[in-house]
Design a protein around this motif. Structure first.
Motif, PDB file in Angstrom:
ATOM      1  N   GLY A  50      11.561 -42.457 -13.428  1.00 25.36           N
ATOM      2  CA  GLY A  50      12.435 -42.796 -14.751  1.00 25.36           C
ATOM      3  C   GLY A  50      13.679 -43.915 -14.326  1.00 25.36           C
ATOM      4  N   SER A  51      14.030 -44.390 -15.807  1.00 23.65           N
ATOM      5  CA  SER A  51      15.316 -45.187 -15.320  1.00 23.65           C
ATOM      6  C   SER A  51      16.235 -45.123 -16.577  1.00 23.65           C
ATOM      7  CB  SER A  51      14.496 -46.824 -15.445  1.00 23.65           C
ATOM      8  OG  SER A  51      14.095 -46.881 -16.541  1.00 23.65           O
ATOM      9  N   SER A  52      17.639 -45.367 -16.060  1.00 20.42           N
ATOM     10  CA  SER A  52      18.571 -45.086 -17.109  1.00 20.42           C
ATOM     11  C   SER A  52      18.456 -43.937 -17.898  1.00 20.42           C
ATOM     12  CB  SER A  52      18.585 -46.390 -18.240  1.00 20.42           C
ATOM     13  OG  SER A  52      17.424 -46.169 -19.165  1.00 20.42           O
ATOM     14  N   GLY A  53      19.440 -43.680 -18.973  1.00 17.71           N
ATOM     15  CA  GLY A  53      19.140 -42.372 -19.729  1.00 17.71           C
ATOM     16  C   GLY A  53      19.704 -41.245 -18.845  1.00 17.71           C
ATOM     17  N   ARG A  54      19.630 -40.177 -19.444  1.00 16.69           N
ATOM     18  CA  ARG A  54      20.345 -38.925 -18.626  1.00 16.69           C
ATOM     19  C   ARG A  54      19.416 -38.388 -17.472  1.00 16.69           C
ATOM     20  NH1 ARG A  54      22.252 -35.213 -23.631  1.00 16.69           N
ATOM     21  NH2 ARG A  54      20.312 -35.697 -24.299  1.00 16.69           N
ATOM     22  N   LEU A  55      20.014 -37.751 -16.516  1.00 13.11           N
ATOM     23  CA  LEU A  55      19.518 -37.355 -15.327  1.00 13.11           C
ATOM     24  C   LEU A  55      19.220 -35.756 -15.398  1.00 13.11           C
ATOM     25  CD1 LEU A  55      18.232 -37.616 -12.428  1.00 13.11           C
ATOM     26  CD2 LEU A  55      20.918 -37.771 -11.523  1.00 13.11           C
ATOM     27  N   VAL A  56      18.075 -35.272 -15.047  1.00 10.14           N
ATOM     28  CA  VAL A  56      17.917 -34.059 -15.214  1.00 10.14           C
ATOM     29  C   VAL A  56      17.356 -33.591 -14.002  1.00 10.14           C
ATOM     30  CG1 VAL A  56      16.568 -31.830 -15.887  1.00 10.14           C
ATOM     31  CG2 VAL A  56      17.477 -33.594 -17.456  1.00 10.14           C
ATOM     32  N   VAL A  57      17.952 -32.924 -13.094  1.00 10.83           N
ATOM     33  CA  VAL A  57      17.598 -32.434 -11.582  1.00 10.83           C
ATOM     34  C   VAL A  57      16.899 -31.149 -11.764  1.00 10.83           C
ATOM     35  CG1 VAL A  57      18.173 -31.650  -9.194  1.00 10.83           C
ATOM     36  CG2 VAL A  57      19.559 -33.664 -10.655  1.00 10.83           C
ATOM     37  N   ILE A  58      15.701 -30.988 -11.145  1.00 16.09           N
ATOM     38  CA  ILE A  58      14.803 -29.720 -11.127  1.00 16.09           C
ATOM     39  C   ILE A  58      15.175 -29.261  -9.394  1.00 16.09           C
ATOM     40  CG2 ILE A  58      12.835 -28.387 -11.124  1.00 16.09           C
ATOM     41  CD1 ILE A  58      11.918 -30.466 -13.353  1.00 16.09           C
ATOM     42  N   CYS A  59      15.569 -28.298  -9.190  1.00 15.84           N
ATOM     43  CA  CYS A  59      15.630 -27.757  -7.808  1.00 15.84           C
ATOM     44  C   CYS A  59      14.574 -27.059  -7.466  1.00 15.84           C
ATOM     45  CB  CYS A  59      17.098 -26.800  -7.544  1.00 15.84           C
ATOM     46  SG  CYS A  59      18.424 -27.816  -7.886  1.00 15.84           S
ATOM     47  N   ALA A  60      14.245 -27.124  -6.080  1.00 20.77           N
ATOM     48  CA  ALA A  60      13.223 -26.218  -5.362  1.00 20.77           C
ATOM     49  C   ALA A  60      13.375 -25.624  -4.353  1.00 20.77           C
ATOM     50  CB  ALA A  60      11.917 -27.140  -5.441  1.00 20.77           C
ATOM     51  N   GLU A  61      13.554 -24.204  -4.163  1.00 22.29           N
ATOM     52  CA  GLU A  61      13.647 -23.577  -3.089  1.00 22.29           C
ATOM     53  C   GLU A  61      12.387 -23.250  -2.532  1.00 22.29           C
ATOM     54  OE1 GLU A  61      15.773 -20.147  -4.305  1.00 22.29           O
ATOM     55  OE2 GLU A  61      17.643 -21.400  -4.943  1.00 22.29           O
ATOM     56  N   TYR A  62      12.621 -23.087  -0.872  1.00 15.22           N
ATOM     57  CA  TYR A  62      11.088 -22.433  -0.315  1.00 15.22           C
ATOM     58  C   TYR A  62      11.332 -21.999   1.063  1.00 15.22           C
ATOM     59  CZ  TYR A  62      12.741 -27.325   0.327  1.00 15.22           C
ATOM     60  OH  TYR A  62      13.668 -28.460   0.629  1.00 15.22           O
ATOM     61  N   ASP A  63      12.475 -21.032   1.048  1.00 12.93           N
ATOM     62  CA  ASP A  63      12.823 -20.514   2.514  1.00 12.93           C
ATOM     63  C   ASP A  63      12.619 -19.076   2.137  1.00 12.93           C
ATOM     64  OD1 ASP A  63      15.068 -20.310   0.564  1.00 12.93           O
ATOM     65  OD2 ASP A  63      16.299 -19.744   2.169  1.00 12.93           O
TER      66      ASP A  63
END
Ligand SMILES: [Zn+2]
Length: 295
Positions: A77-90
């Motif tokens: 994506g570009s511009s606009g708002r940023l959503v972060v999806i976190c991924a754990e795997y330990d």
């Protein structure tokens, strides 16, 4: 403003994208991670498996991001708002994927695939980022990521799902009326280790010349046991003796304990910590051992 019909259509796009990836997510991510448990900062199999999975689907992936070998990042994506999806795997030492971080990785990747497809179809401005976050079970991976600038951009939301038993959400008597995380109380915690150092001596020949570090650990553990009856019902203190000596006929000169001190708020956890430390320090004084905190 998007019409509700359009949003409904995009919901369909999300569902379809996840349905298409369903078998791969199950076999190539969820089961593989579960079968290859790795502890804090050692998650190379998970890192390589997930980054390869995303690259195979055409995403550009940055490997080993923010100075952590097992972190990664993929963004579209570009511009606009940023959503972060976190991924754990330990996973946990010796136990494996006990609290299901394989499921967290799977659900975060699924959410990313679905939302990425919807973002593309909608043509709307906005960015979506999948951030691989190592070492959640221990080692403070997200703290290191924050310090290294992983969350320095203006982020509209950072999200993640965590699996848990239903009885923790609804309570043993199904008395809770909320569903999901709204029904779960998070709890602040202080985690640290202590070392007691004494002096070795033959336990039968000349015990009076020894300074017993195991006695210090036992005294600290027992004092906290007594303290428990004067703490709040929603507070928790637990500890293990990680190193407790080797043979009975030698006075133990070194012990190490691992502690968790938990309370609903940081302010209360700080107060509880001071009371726990008094027990630990009292044990050191009573036995004549030196005490060292490892934070
Ligand atoms: Zn967890």
């Amino acid at each position: 403003m998007a019409s509700s019909d359009f949003i409904e259509e995009l919901r369909g796009v999300v569902s379809l994208a996840i349905d298409h990836a369903d078998q791969d997510l199950r076999k190539k991510i969820n089961q593989e991670l579960h079968e290859h448990p790795e502890t804090a900062y050692q998650e190379t199999f998970a890192h390589d498996t997930i980054t390869q999975f995303l690259e195979d689907r055409g995403f550009t992936v940055k490997r080993g991001t923010y100075g952590l070998a097992t972190s990664f990042e993929a963004e579209i994506g570009s511009s606009g708002r940023l959503v972060v999806i976190c991924a754990e795997y330990d996973a946990l030492p010796q136990i494996g994927h006990a609290c299901g971080h394989n499921l967290i990785a799977t659900s975060s990747i699924a959410a990313f695939l679905g939302a990425a497809e919807a973002l593309k179809k909608s043509g709307a401005p906005g960015r979506l980022r999948l951030l691989g976050t190592p070492a959640e079970e221990g080692g403070g991976g997200k703290v290191k990521l924050i310090e290294a600038g992983a969350f320095k951009d203006e982020i509209a939301a950072a999200i993640m799902a965590h699996p848990m038993p239903t009885h923790q959400i609804f309570g043993p008597d199904a008395s809770h009326t909320y569903d999901g995380l709204a029904g779960l109380k998070m709890i602040a915690s202080h985690k640290f280790r202590t070392e007691f150092r004494g002096k070795t001596a033959h336990a039968a020949g000349e015990p009076w010349n020894g300074v017993n570090a195991l006695d210090a650990a036992v005294a600290a553990y027992s004092s906290v046991g007594l303290l428990r009856q004067q703490i709040q019902p929603d507070e928790r203190v637990h500890a293990v003796i990680e190193v407790g000596g080797t043979v009975p006929n030698v006075i133990t000169e070194y012990t190490r304990m691992n502690w968790n001190v938990r309370s609903p708020t940081i302010a209360r956890a700080d107060k509880l910590l001071a009371r726990v430390k008094a027990c630990i320090e009292g044990a050191a004084i009573a036995t004549g051992c030196e005490l060292n905190y490892i934070v």
